[in-house]
Design a protein around this motif. Structure first.
Motif, PDB file in Angstrom:
ATOM      1  N   LYS A  12      22.033  12.093  48.957  1.00  0.00           N
ATOM      2  CA  LYS A  12      22.696  13.276  48.393  1.00  0.00           C
ATOM      3  C   LYS A  12      23.180  14.246  49.475  1.00  0.00           C
ATOM      4  O   LYS A  12      24.100  15.034  49.248  1.00  0.00           O
ATOM      5  CB  LYS A  12      21.755  13.989  47.423  1.00  0.00           C
ATOM      6  CG  LYS A  12      20.420  14.371  48.016  1.00  0.00           C
ATOM      7  CD  LYS A  12      19.480  14.875  46.932  1.00  0.00           C
ATOM      8  CE  LYS A  12      18.096  15.163  47.495  1.00  0.00           C
ATOM      9  NZ  LYS A  12      17.157  15.576  46.414  1.00  0.00           N
ATOM     10  N   ASN A  13      22.581  14.198  50.662  1.00  0.00           N
ATOM     11  CA  ASN A  13      23.025  15.057  51.772  1.00  0.00           C
ATOM     12  C   ASN A  13      23.742  14.267  52.860  1.00  0.00           C
ATOM     13  O   ASN A  13      23.813  14.690  54.017  1.00  0.00           O
ATOM     14  CB  ASN A  13      21.832  15.800  52.375  1.00  0.00           C
ATOM     15  CG  ASN A  13      21.244  16.821  51.417  1.00  0.00           C
ATOM     16  OD1 ASN A  13      21.971  17.472  50.672  1.00  0.00           O
ATOM     17  ND2 ASN A  13      19.932  16.935  51.413  1.00  0.00           N
ATOM     18  N   LYS A  18      27.695  10.186  48.889  1.00  0.00           N
ATOM     19  CA  LYS A  18      27.459  11.005  47.695  1.00  0.00           C
ATOM     20  C   LYS A  18      27.822  10.256  46.415  1.00  0.00           C
ATOM     21  O   LYS A  18      27.199  10.458  45.370  1.00  0.00           O
ATOM     22  CB  LYS A  18      28.241  12.311  47.803  1.00  0.00           C
ATOM     23  CG  LYS A  18      27.686  13.240  48.881  1.00  0.00           C
ATOM     24  CD  LYS A  18      28.318  14.613  48.833  1.00  0.00           C
ATOM     25  CE  LYS A  18      27.681  15.529  49.880  1.00  0.00           C
ATOM     26  NZ  LYS A  18      28.257  16.899  49.854  1.00  0.00           N
ATOM     27  N   GLN A  70      25.179   9.463  43.212  1.00  0.00           N
ATOM     28  CA  GLN A  70      25.440   9.938  41.854  1.00  0.00           C
ATOM     29  C   GLN A  70      25.550   8.816  40.815  1.00  0.00           C
ATOM     30  O   GLN A  70      25.875   9.080  39.668  1.00  0.00           O
ATOM     31  CB  GLN A  70      26.734  10.762  41.838  1.00  0.00           C
ATOM     32  CG  GLN A  70      26.646  12.034  42.661  1.00  0.00           C
ATOM     33  CD  GLN A  70      27.986  12.722  42.843  1.00  0.00           C
ATOM     34  OE1 GLN A  70      29.022  12.223  42.403  1.00  0.00           O
ATOM     35  NE2 GLN A  70      27.978  13.881  43.509  1.00  0.00           N
TER      36      GLN A  70
END
Length: 563
Positions: free
Chosen positions: A334-335, A120, A124
């Protein structure tokens, strides 16, 4: 023996200094190059010291004696060691520890800071905001880079070939950086020294010129620095010894991690090399831009700017490969890491290429985004400012760039032209791919393909111009470029003659009325009944626009009547 030892110490120091002068690693533990240099230079020396310490202590390199003497576990045996033996034992242990560290630490650090453990965080590192398609300004062909890199290289080589006094002394660099310059878009590239001998011959005067290629029309110019009141460029990548650009930068900034310098010019035409600086998470992971060093290749003076404080005239601070990697991480991690490789729920990636857009005086990298299944459609597009790192995502579903390229090529398949990677443009609010069609590297035609329906294609020959392409595109899309209801005229005409022409795959009807006026209309299924069997004597009630002496029918209001 001491003389021999001193000789080897001096020889080793000299060898390391030469290696540093050639390899130029950053003295920064985050850089993989630092650890590679340490292994290459320090590793052999440590091995020699360890072997030498064994010889000095006369250790048997087998069984328990080796282990006991190495780690001093046998207290009874240590009593018999001389002070010199004890010193060499400590040296031995230190060398082994250092050797293990320089070999293992980079791998351990890389693993602990990898995507597997920090998915993650990687996702980002670029902030992508969702925006509407209106964020892409209406196409302005004075700022649209229709000339691709390959064509720019050919144009640059051609203009250099005409400079007979320089062609044997200098080559043309293959950089061709895309920049925003003088309210338009250009590719710029410097000349380079043509080998070691030519460098010595020309090093005092330096590199005398650079080449600009207007990306909107292909106009190419060799800019002589003396015409700008400037001396030649002496600190360049093709120079040697201390004038070599990367060496000059390394000696000025020994701890900075930087990539390949990018050649640009400011609004006054002054040449610069912009060298992006980085850091990593751990060793070699999660690359992050920290700023950029601006180096004047004429004087060798440089200045470092932090990220976010880069001068506005500069364009390429965030390199293309890094931006694409960040976008892929943003769409896939992101997952979580395992979802990116196994389930792939909601995973999206960039398409198979990128291009450039000019927006607000900056160069933006454009690429499509598609699902991880790699189908023939895009689910949107992404724009990233290469100076500020601002990123925007436009959710407009449609054909991907590869499908658009094939669609454009199929329109002219009898010619065998090859499409360049397309550029997304805004034509009257419509997302459209713009590309060149080339034959043996030369641009022959321009094409547009609707980004939402790749079967809608418009092509024109290059000498017809891009304005003609826009008009044809609007006809294909079924929209109008300059028409308002007030500008439309109505008429009832009796057909005197009709001619059908096929122009690059589009059927055009040219209608001569009995009053002598001529009209034209592109075939559309909307008016199939009126146009399919149109002949002399038929009557049409039409609405048309009369622009630049051409009467173009925009609608047919009634069925034709047969004589």
């Amino acid at each position: 023996m001491k003389k021999v030892s001193r000789f080897f110490v001096v020889f080793y120091i000299l060898a390391v200094a030469i290696a540093y002068y050639i390899i130029l690693p950053p003295m920064n533990w985050h850089a993989p190059e630092f650890w590679e240099f340490a292994v290459f230079t320090l590793g052999p020396a440590l091995v020699i010291l360890i072997l030498y310490s064994f010889a000095k202590r006369n250790i048997q390199l087998n069984g328990d004696n080796f282990v006991n003497n190495l780690f001093h576990r046998n207290r009874m045996q240590q009593v018999h060691l001389t002070k010199e033996d004890q010193l060499w034992a400590k040296v031995n242990k230190l060398c082994i520890v250092v050797l293990v560290v320089i070999f293992l630490f980079p791998f351990v650090s890389f693993a602990l800071s990898s995507r597997l453990l920090h998915a993650k965080e990687y996702a980002q590192r670029i902030d992508v905001k969702d925006v509407g398609f209106n964020e892409i300004p209406e196409v302005d062909f004075t700022k649209t880079p229709i000339i691709d890199r390959d064509s720019s290289v050919r144009l640059g080589d051609k203009v250099m070939g005409n400079m007979t006094e320089w062609v044997s002394q200098f080559d043309v660099s293959n950089e061709y950086t895309q920049i925003s310059y003088k309210d338009s878009v250009y590719r710029v590239t410097p000349l380079t020294y043509n080998g070691f001998i030519k460098y010595f011959k020309n090093r005092k005067e330096g590199i005398p010129a650079y080449i600009t290629v207007d990306s909107t029309n292909g106009k190419t110019k060799l800019v002589k620095l003396k015409d700008l009141g400037l001396d030649g460029m002496k600190y360049v990548p093709s120079a040697y010894f201390n004038k070599k650009l990367t060496r000059h930068l390394r000696f000025s900034y020994p701890f900075e991690i930087f990539g390949s310098p990018s050649f640009e010019i400011d609004e006054k035409g002054h040449p610069w090399y912009i060298c992006t600086t980085y850091t990593y998470k751990g060793v070699g992971n999660k690359k992050k831009v920290t700023g950029a060093i601006f180096l004047d290749p004429i004087t060798g003076k440089s200045k470092k700017y932090d990220a976010g404080k880069i001068p506005k005239w500069a364009d390429r601070v965030y390199p293309e490969s890094m931006i694409v990697q960040e976008l892929d991480d943003n769409g896939s991690l992101k997952n979580g890491f395992f979802n990116s490789v196994i389930g792939q729920d909601g995973v999206i990636v960039t398409s198979e290429g990128y291009n450039y857009l000019e927006k607000d005086g900056d160069i933006w990298l454009y690429t499509g985004i598609t699902s991880a299944n790699a189908d023939e459609s895009n689910i949107g597009f992404v724009l990233v400012n290469m100076r500020t790192h601002e990123a925007m995502r436009i959710k407009t579903a449609g054909a991907n760039e590869t499908s658009a390229m094939k669609s454009a090529e199929s329109e002219v398949k009898n010619y065998g032209y090859q499409s360049t990677f397309p550029l997304l443009i805004n034509i009257k609010g419509n997302p459209v791919y713009l590309m060149s069609l080339k034959d043996n590297g030369l641009i022959k035609m321009y094409a547009t393909v609707s980004a939402t329906d790749y079967q809608k294609v418009a092509t024109v020959y290059s000498d017809e111009g891009l304005d003609a392409l826009v008009k044809k595109t609007l006809n294909v899309l079924g929209t109008s470029d300059e028409i308002s209801e007030e500008s439309l005229k109505s008429a009832t005409i009796k057909v005197s003659d009709v001619q059908r022409l096929n122009v690059e795959g589009n059927t055009l009807y040219y209608i001569l009325a009995d009053d002598g006026n001529a009209y034209k209309i592109a075939f559309s299924t909307k008016y199939e009944n009126q146009l399919a069997f149109l002949k002399a004597g038929d009557t049409l009630k039409i609405r048309y626009i009369d622009a630049d002496g051409v009467k173009t029918i925009k609608s047919i209001e009634e069925e034709k009547s047969v004589k």
